[in-house]
Design a protein around this motif. Structure first.
Motif, PDB file in Angstrom:
ATOM      1  N   ILE A   1      14.426  15.919  46.322  1.00  0.00           N
ATOM      2  CA  ILE A   1      14.828  14.514  46.370  1.00  0.00           C
ATOM      3  C   ILE A   1      13.590  13.626  46.459  1.00  0.00           C
ATOM      4  O   ILE A   1      13.488  12.621  45.753  1.00  0.00           O
ATOM      5  CB  ILE A   1      15.759  14.247  47.574  1.00  0.00           C
ATOM      6  N   VAL A   2      12.637  14.009  47.302  1.00  0.00           N
ATOM      7  CA  VAL A   2      11.480  13.152  47.570  1.00  0.00           C
ATOM      8  C   VAL A   2      10.566  13.025  46.349  1.00  0.00           C
ATOM      9  O   VAL A   2      10.197  11.907  45.965  1.00  0.00           O
ATOM     10  CB  VAL A   2      10.694  13.680  48.797  1.00  0.00           C
ATOM     11  N   PHE A   3      10.195  14.133  45.726  1.00  0.00           N
ATOM     12  CA  PHE A   3       9.260  14.052  44.601  1.00  0.00           C
ATOM     13  C   PHE A   3       9.829  13.293  43.405  1.00  0.00           C
ATOM     14  O   PHE A   3       9.159  12.399  42.873  1.00  0.00           O
ATOM     15  CB  PHE A   3       8.768  15.442  44.191  1.00  0.00           C
ATOM     16  N   PRO A   4      11.052  13.578  42.967  1.00  0.00           N
ATOM     17  CA  PRO A   4      11.586  12.756  41.877  1.00  0.00           C
ATOM     18  C   PRO A   4      11.767  11.287  42.270  1.00  0.00           C
ATOM     19  O   PRO A   4      11.597  10.397  41.438  1.00  0.00           O
ATOM     20  CB  PRO A   4      12.944  13.394  41.559  1.00  0.00           C
ATOM     21  N   ALA A   5      12.082  11.024  43.545  1.00  0.00           N
ATOM     22  CA  ALA A   5      12.212   9.632  43.991  1.00  0.00           C
ATOM     23  C   ALA A   5      10.866   8.918  43.942  1.00  0.00           C
ATOM     24  O   ALA A   5      10.793   7.736  43.571  1.00  0.00           O
ATOM     25  CB  ALA A   5      12.796   9.578  45.398  1.00  0.00           C
ATOM     26  N   LEU A   6       9.798   9.621  44.294  1.00  0.00           N
ATOM     27  CA  LEU A   6       8.461   9.020  44.184  1.00  0.00           C
ATOM     28  C   LEU A   6       8.097   8.754  42.728  1.00  0.00           C
ATOM     29  O   LEU A   6       7.542   7.690  42.404  1.00  0.00           O
ATOM     30  CB  LEU A   6       7.417   9.935  44.824  1.00  0.00           C
ATOM     31  N   PHE A   7       8.407   9.708  41.852  1.00  0.00           N
ATOM     32  CA  PHE A   7       8.147   9.503  40.426  1.00  0.00           C
ATOM     33  C   PHE A   7       8.979   8.349  39.881  1.00  0.00           C
ATOM     34  O   PHE A   7       8.502   7.557  39.067  1.00  0.00           O
ATOM     35  CB  PHE A   7       8.432  10.767  39.631  1.00  0.00           C
ATOM     36  N   LEU A   8      10.218   8.238  40.331  1.00  0.00           N
ATOM     37  CA  LEU A   8      11.078   7.141  39.900  1.00  0.00           C
ATOM     38  C   LEU A   8      10.519   5.804  40.383  1.00  0.00           C
ATOM     39  O   LEU A   8      10.468   4.836  39.613  1.00  0.00           O
ATOM     40  CB  LEU A   8      12.501   7.338  40.427  1.00  0.00           C
ATOM     41  N   ALA A   9      10.077   5.755  41.619  1.00  0.00           N
ATOM     42  CA  ALA A   9       9.498   4.514  42.153  1.00  0.00           C
ATOM     43  C   ALA A   9       8.237   4.129  41.387  1.00  0.00           C
ATOM     44  O   ALA A   9       8.033   2.947  41.077  1.00  0.00           O
ATOM     45  CB  ALA A   9       9.194   4.680  43.638  1.00  0.00           C
TER      46      ALA A   9
END
Length: 108
Positions: free
Chosen positions: A14-22
């Motif tokens: 959840i965290v890594f894709p959310a960082l990439f999305l941000a």
């Protein structure tokens, strides 16, 4: 599988894709008006969609109470989408910095 174990497994997915999305949304917000390429904008939206799907699959690992075994398929899906997103970023950068109006074979 316990809720705590599902959350521990799902957190990096959840965290890594959310960082990439941000980062993608933030970069698009900053650069959107300066890039006139429709292809670049379409690839940016596609990239955001890929990252949203990754976050959704990661969240599904955390909230699926019927999950009995280790969620290998979902984890591989997230990793595969993140790897494919690197290719989309590469193509998007090629589109952004491609020379426009250059004629090949100038005859000089």
């Amino acid at each position: 599988m316990s809720t705590w174990l599902r959350l521990q497994i799902a957190s990096p997915f959840i965290v890594f894709p959310a960082l990439f999305l941000a980062a993608t949304v933030g970069g698009a917000y900053i650069v959107w008006s300066t890039v006139d390429s429709t292809a670049w904008r379409a690839l940016t939206l596609f990239l955001c969609l890929m990252h949203v799907i990754c976050v959704g699959v990661g969240v599904s690992i955390a909230v699926d109470r019927e999950l009995d075994s280790f969620p290998w398929r979902r984890m591989v899906t997230v990793v595969l989408f993140l790897a494919l997103s690197l290719g989309v970023v590469w193509v998007r950068e090629m589109v952004q910095f491609s020379p426009t109006g250059v004629t090949h074979g100038s005859g000089l």
